[in-house]
Design a protein around this motif. Structure first.
Motif, PDB file in Angstrom:
ATOM      1  N   PRO A  17     -12.351  11.669   3.715  1.00 46.73           N
ATOM      2  CA  PRO A  17     -12.127  10.370   2.706  1.00 46.73           C
ATOM      3  C   PRO A  17     -11.206  11.172   1.621  1.00 46.73           C
ATOM      4  O   PRO A  17     -10.654  10.293   0.872  1.00 46.73           O
ATOM      5  CB  PRO A  17     -13.640  10.522   2.134  1.00 46.73           C
ATOM      6  CG  PRO A  17     -14.578  10.652   3.271  1.00 46.73           C
ATOM      7  CD  PRO A  17     -13.890  11.922   3.873  1.00 46.73           C
ATOM      8  N   LEU A  18     -11.100  12.383   1.134  1.00 54.69           N
ATOM      9  CA  LEU A  18     -10.360  12.845   0.205  1.00 54.69           C
ATOM     10  C   LEU A  18      -8.794  12.782   0.805  1.00 54.69           C
ATOM     11  O   LEU A  18      -8.160  12.233  -0.222  1.00 54.69           O
ATOM     12  CB  LEU A  18     -10.529  14.456  -0.103  1.00 54.69           C
ATOM     13  CG  LEU A  18      -9.577  14.990  -1.123  1.00 54.69           C
ATOM     14  CD1 LEU A  18      -9.829  14.367  -2.377  1.00 54.69           C
ATOM     15  CD2 LEU A  18      -9.845  16.466  -1.007  1.00 54.69           C
ATOM     16  N   LEU A  19      -8.521  13.100   1.908  1.00 52.85           N
ATOM     17  CA  LEU A  19      -7.235  12.689   2.471  1.00 52.85           C
ATOM     18  C   LEU A  19      -6.722  11.343   2.399  1.00 52.85           C
ATOM     19  O   LEU A  19      -5.711  10.934   1.915  1.00 52.85           O
ATOM     20  CB  LEU A  19      -6.922  13.178   3.680  1.00 52.85           C
ATOM     21  CG  LEU A  19      -6.975  14.862   3.949  1.00 52.85           C
ATOM     22  CD1 LEU A  19      -7.023  15.061   5.459  1.00 52.85           C
ATOM     23  CD2 LEU A  19      -5.750  15.361   3.133  1.00 52.85           C
ATOM     24  N   VAL A  20      -7.630  10.151   2.628  1.00 56.27           N
ATOM     25  CA  VAL A  20      -7.509   8.872   2.647  1.00 56.27           C
ATOM     26  C   VAL A  20      -7.371   8.317   1.166  1.00 56.27           C
ATOM     27  O   VAL A  20      -6.173   7.590   1.085  1.00 56.27           O
ATOM     28  CB  VAL A  20      -8.647   7.918   3.453  1.00 56.27           C
ATOM     29  CG1 VAL A  20      -8.613   6.638   3.119  1.00 56.27           C
ATOM     30  CG2 VAL A  20      -8.824   8.321   4.721  1.00 56.27           C
ATOM     31  N   TRP A  21      -7.867   8.840   0.383  1.00 57.92           N
ATOM     32  CA  TRP A  21      -7.865   8.342  -1.140  1.00 57.92           C
ATOM     33  C   TRP A  21      -6.692   9.048  -1.596  1.00 57.92           C
ATOM     34  O   TRP A  21      -5.845   8.309  -2.360  1.00 57.92           O
ATOM     35  CB  TRP A  21      -8.968   9.095  -1.948  1.00 57.92           C
ATOM     36  CG  TRP A  21      -9.030   8.807  -3.223  1.00 57.92           C
ATOM     37  CD1 TRP A  21      -9.533   7.547  -3.765  1.00 57.92           C
ATOM     38  CD2 TRP A  21      -8.384   9.356  -4.343  1.00 57.92           C
ATOM     39  NE1 TRP A  21      -9.295   7.396  -5.059  1.00 57.92           N
ATOM     40  CE2 TRP A  21      -8.423   8.578  -5.571  1.00 57.92           C
ATOM     41  CE3 TRP A  21      -7.564  10.672  -4.515  1.00 57.92           C
ATOM     42  CZ2 TRP A  21      -7.904   9.048  -6.997  1.00 57.92           C
ATOM     43  CZ3 TRP A  21      -7.043  11.019  -5.913  1.00 57.92           C
ATOM     44  CH2 TRP A  21      -7.183  10.143  -6.779  1.00 57.92           C
ATOM     45  N   LEU A  22      -6.192  10.299  -1.250  1.00 59.84           N
ATOM     46  CA  LEU A  22      -4.806  10.960  -1.889  1.00 59.84           C
ATOM     47  C   LEU A  22      -3.846   9.794  -1.060  1.00 59.84           C
ATOM     48  O   LEU A  22      -2.640   9.535  -1.759  1.00 59.84           O
ATOM     49  CB  LEU A  22      -4.766  12.125  -1.386  1.00 59.84           C
ATOM     50  CG  LEU A  22      -5.449  13.200  -2.040  1.00 59.84           C
ATOM     51  CD1 LEU A  22      -5.488  14.610  -1.598  1.00 59.84           C
ATOM     52  CD2 LEU A  22      -5.214  13.162  -3.503  1.00 59.84           C
ATOM     53  N   LEU A  23      -3.646   9.514   0.158  1.00 57.85           N
ATOM     54  CA  LEU A  23      -2.644   8.538   0.871  1.00 57.85           C
ATOM     55  C   LEU A  23      -2.636   7.364   0.049  1.00 57.85           C
ATOM     56  O   LEU A  23      -1.542   6.656  -0.418  1.00 57.85           O
ATOM     57  CB  LEU A  23      -2.975   8.437   2.054  1.00 57.85           C
ATOM     58  CG  LEU A  23      -2.533   9.893   3.036  1.00 57.85           C
ATOM     59  CD1 LEU A  23      -3.024   9.657   4.506  1.00 57.85           C
ATOM     60  CD2 LEU A  23      -1.019  10.085   3.024  1.00 57.85           C
ATOM     61  N   LEU A  24      -3.676   6.727  -0.429  1.00 56.85           N
ATOM     62  CA  LEU A  24      -3.723   5.621  -0.962  1.00 56.85           C
ATOM     63  C   LEU A  24      -3.413   5.381  -2.382  1.00 56.85           C
ATOM     64  O   LEU A  24      -2.908   4.254  -2.971  1.00 56.85           O
ATOM     65  CB  LEU A  24      -5.192   4.648  -0.812  1.00 56.85           C
ATOM     66  CG  LEU A  24      -5.516   4.309   0.621  1.00 56.85           C
ATOM     67  CD1 LEU A  24      -7.048   3.902   0.585  1.00 56.85           C
ATOM     68  CD2 LEU A  24      -4.737   3.156   0.986  1.00 56.85           C
ATOM     69  N   HIS A  25      -3.469   6.535  -2.909  1.00 52.90           N
ATOM     70  CA  HIS A  25      -2.965   6.739  -4.616  1.00 52.90           C
ATOM     71  C   HIS A  25      -1.923   7.298  -4.633  1.00 52.90           C
ATOM     72  O   HIS A  25      -1.787   8.140  -5.791  1.00 52.90           O
ATOM     73  CB  HIS A  25      -4.378   7.082  -5.048  1.00 52.90           C
ATOM     74  CG  HIS A  25      -5.455   6.186  -5.220  1.00 52.90           C
ATOM     75  ND1 HIS A  25      -6.363   6.125  -4.109  1.00 52.90           N
ATOM     76  CD2 HIS A  25      -5.791   5.061  -6.102  1.00 52.90           C
ATOM     77  CE1 HIS A  25      -7.315   5.176  -4.605  1.00 52.90           C
ATOM     78  NE2 HIS A  25      -6.724   4.612  -5.667  1.00 52.90           N
TER      79      HIS A  25
END
Length: 98
Positions: A17-25
Motif C-alpha cells: 500500500p505504501l508503494l501504491v500511495w507513492l505512485l499515485l501521489h
C-alpha cells in the motif's frame, strides 16, 4: 515456517500500500517539461501549462496529461502550438500547430 509467513504477510500489508500511495501521489515536474520545450524550439516567447488531474482517454488509456500552449517567434511572425506532455516523465507526447 510460521514466523516467516507472519513476517511476509506484515511486509506485504505495509509495503505494497505504501508503494501504491507513492505512485499515485507523485509530483508533477513542470520544470522538465519547460526544459524539453526549450530543447525543441528556439525563440520561445510564451509557455502556458494546464495540468488535467481528471485524465484523458488517449490511445486507449486513461492518463493524466499536461497540456499547454507554446508561442514561438515575435509579434507578426509568432507561431502558436498546442502540446501534450506526460506529467511524470516530462516527455512531450504531441505537438500541433494551433
Amino acid at each position: 515456517m510460521k514466523r516467516n509467513l507472519i513476517i511476509f504477510t506484515l511486509l506485504a500489508v505495509t509495503v505494497i500500500p505504501l508503494l501504491v500511495w507513492l505512485l499515485l501521489h507523485r509530483r508533477v515536474d513542470t520544470k522538465k517539461i519547460v526544459d524539453n520545450l526549450h530543447l525543441q524550439f528556439e525563440n520561445i516567447s510564451f509557455i502556458s501549462l494546464d495540468y488535467q488531474a481528471d485524465g484523458q482517454n488517449r490511445f486507449g488509456l486513461n492518463t493524466n496529461t499536461v497540456s499547454g500552449v507554446l508561442h514561438v517567434g515575435n509579434d507578426e511572425n509568432t507561431v502558436k502550438y498546442n502540446f501534450l506532455a506526460d506529467p511524470y516523465t516530462a516527455e512531450i507526447m504531441e505537438i500541433t500547430v494551433q
